[in-house]
Design an enzyme around this catalytic site. Structure first.
Site, PDB file in Angstrom:
ATOM      1  N   GLY A 139      11.301  -8.652 -13.703  1.00  0.00           N
ATOM      2  CA  GLY A 139      10.321  -9.723 -13.550  1.00  0.00           C
ATOM      3  C   GLY A 139      10.970 -11.085 -13.419  1.00  0.00           C
ATOM      4  N   GLY A 140      11.120 -11.517 -12.172  1.00  0.00           N
ATOM      5  CA  GLY A 140      11.549 -12.895 -11.921  1.00  0.00           C
ATOM      6  C   GLY A 140      13.006 -13.194 -12.180  1.00  0.00           C
ATOM      7  N   GLY A 197       0.808  -1.220   0.000  1.00  0.00           N
ATOM      8  CA  GLY A 197       0.000   0.000   0.000  1.00  0.00           C
ATOM      9  C   GLY A 197       0.836   1.261   0.000  1.00  0.00           C
ATOM     10  N   LEU A 198       2.039   1.157  -0.597  1.00  0.00           N
ATOM     11  CA  LEU A 198       2.906   2.332  -0.767  1.00  0.00           C
ATOM     12  C   LEU A 198       3.247   3.038   0.540  1.00  0.00           C
ATOM     13  CD1 LEU A 198       1.328   3.834  -4.027  1.00  0.00           C
ATOM     14  CD2 LEU A 198       3.435   2.521  -3.855  1.00  0.00           C
ATOM     15  N   CYS A 212       1.245   0.889  -9.621  1.00  0.00           N
ATOM     16  CA  CYS A 212       1.029   0.150  -8.370  1.00  0.00           C
ATOM     17  C   CYS A 212      -0.333  -0.557  -8.416  1.00  0.00           C
ATOM     18  CB  CYS A 212       1.068   1.092  -7.177  1.00  0.00           C
ATOM     19  SG  CYS A 212       0.482   0.297  -5.661  1.00  0.00           S
TER      20      CYS A 212
END
Ligand code: DHB
Length: 300
Positions: A240-241, A70-71, A127
């Site tokens: 990403g990953g 939630g930033l 986000c």
């Protein structure tokens, strides 16, 4: 000597390895030689303090994790006072990730940080966890281009626009960032995800849904980077990953000029330096003198 350096606008990084927003902080220096990487990116900073989402905020999944922070952050003033000095004491360039509710929010934060010694901005328009805090600016190309051009006028520092995979077509959004004057785009931010506890029949996260990251998203991330690298002239930063140098090389070959390490920081905080060393070894073995020879070298 192998030249691993890359440029984002007028910022030169010693190698293409960065640590992704929200997955690291100055404390990382206790476990990793941060002078061995290209740059570190801070957790998103908003103009005012943000409390964040209800716990639990993280949960593991097969091949990855979900998070919904939630930033949470102390707001720009406190960030500059209390947190930024520790970042700037690190021996690596610091890029500040910015989230906001409005154009004015992004611009005000960028202006406040423009006179500090940070090396650039990453603009979070993606986000997945807070309605109204950024994601609205990352879904419509016209809105994104206008926002980017306004931030461009507010700072002389490099701007990276962080794109979401949670869109129908990512190419017009990458174009919009480029047309607005961004120096680079980074992608992908996390994918929407959900995990259910079957005993209670309730979600594992307090916010119900979260952002999915980790090795399970790597093929998705590679796909999006492939699509964006085809239409962008500015550098594309792949995220990403990525957990080892081979993962990183896949992104470079497909057209990424740099990469970011995210989830891997949580189980091996030294992943960044290890990947930088792995890329260098690979170049040595393959007779690659300059990393530019690898970037976008795919043969299809
Ligand atoms: C959060 C923000 C993100 O951009 C993301 O990808 C995942 C989580 C957050 O603060 O909740």
């Amino acid at each position: 000597m192998i030249d691993l350096s890359i440029k984002i606008g007028n910022l030169k990084l010693k190698n293409p390895v960065m640590l992704a927003s929200g997955t690291c902080g100055p404390e990382q220096a206790k476990f990793a030689k941060l002078e061995k990487i290209g740059a570190i990116i801070t957790k998103s900073v908003t103009l005012n303090p943000t409390i964040g989402n209800l716990p639990p905020r993280t949960t593991e999944t097969v091949g990855g994790m979900l998070n919904s922070i939630g930033l949470e952050n102390p707001g720009t003033e406190k960030f500059i006072q209390d947190k930024l000095p520790d970042y700037l004491a690190l021996n690596t360039p610091v890029i500040v990730n910015v989230a906001a509710q409005s154009q004015e929010g992004y611009i005000t934060v960028a202006r406040k940080l423009n006179d500090t010694d940070i090396s650039g901005f990453e603009i979070n328009v993606s986000c997945p966890n807070v309605k109204g805090l950024g994601v609205e600016f990352g879904k419509d190309p016209q809105v994104l281009e206008e926002l980017t051009s306004k931030i461009r006028k507010a700072t002389s520092k490099p701007i990276i626009i962080k794109l979401s995979p949670n869109v129908t077509d990512i190419q017009p959004l990458a174009h919009a960032a480029e047309n607005g004057g961004a120096d680079a785009v980074s992608l992908i931010n996390t994918l929407y995800g959900l995990k259910i506890n079957l005993e209670t029949k309730t979600p594992e996260l307090g916010n119900i849904t979260g952002g999915l990251s980790g090795p399970c998203i790597k093929p998705v991330a590679l796909y999006y980077v492939y699509k964006v690298a085809q239409v962008c002239k500015i550098p594309v930063i792949g995220i990403g990953g990525i957990i080892n140098y081979k993962d990183a090389l896949e992104f470079l070959v497909i057209g990424a000029s740099a990469i970011q390490i995210g989830t891997a920081n949580f189980f091996n905080p030294n992943t960044g330096p290890e990947i930088a060393a792995g890329i260098k070894n690979y170049c040595e073995q393959q007779g690659v003198k300059n990393i530019q020879e690898l970037i976008g070298s795919r043969k299809f």
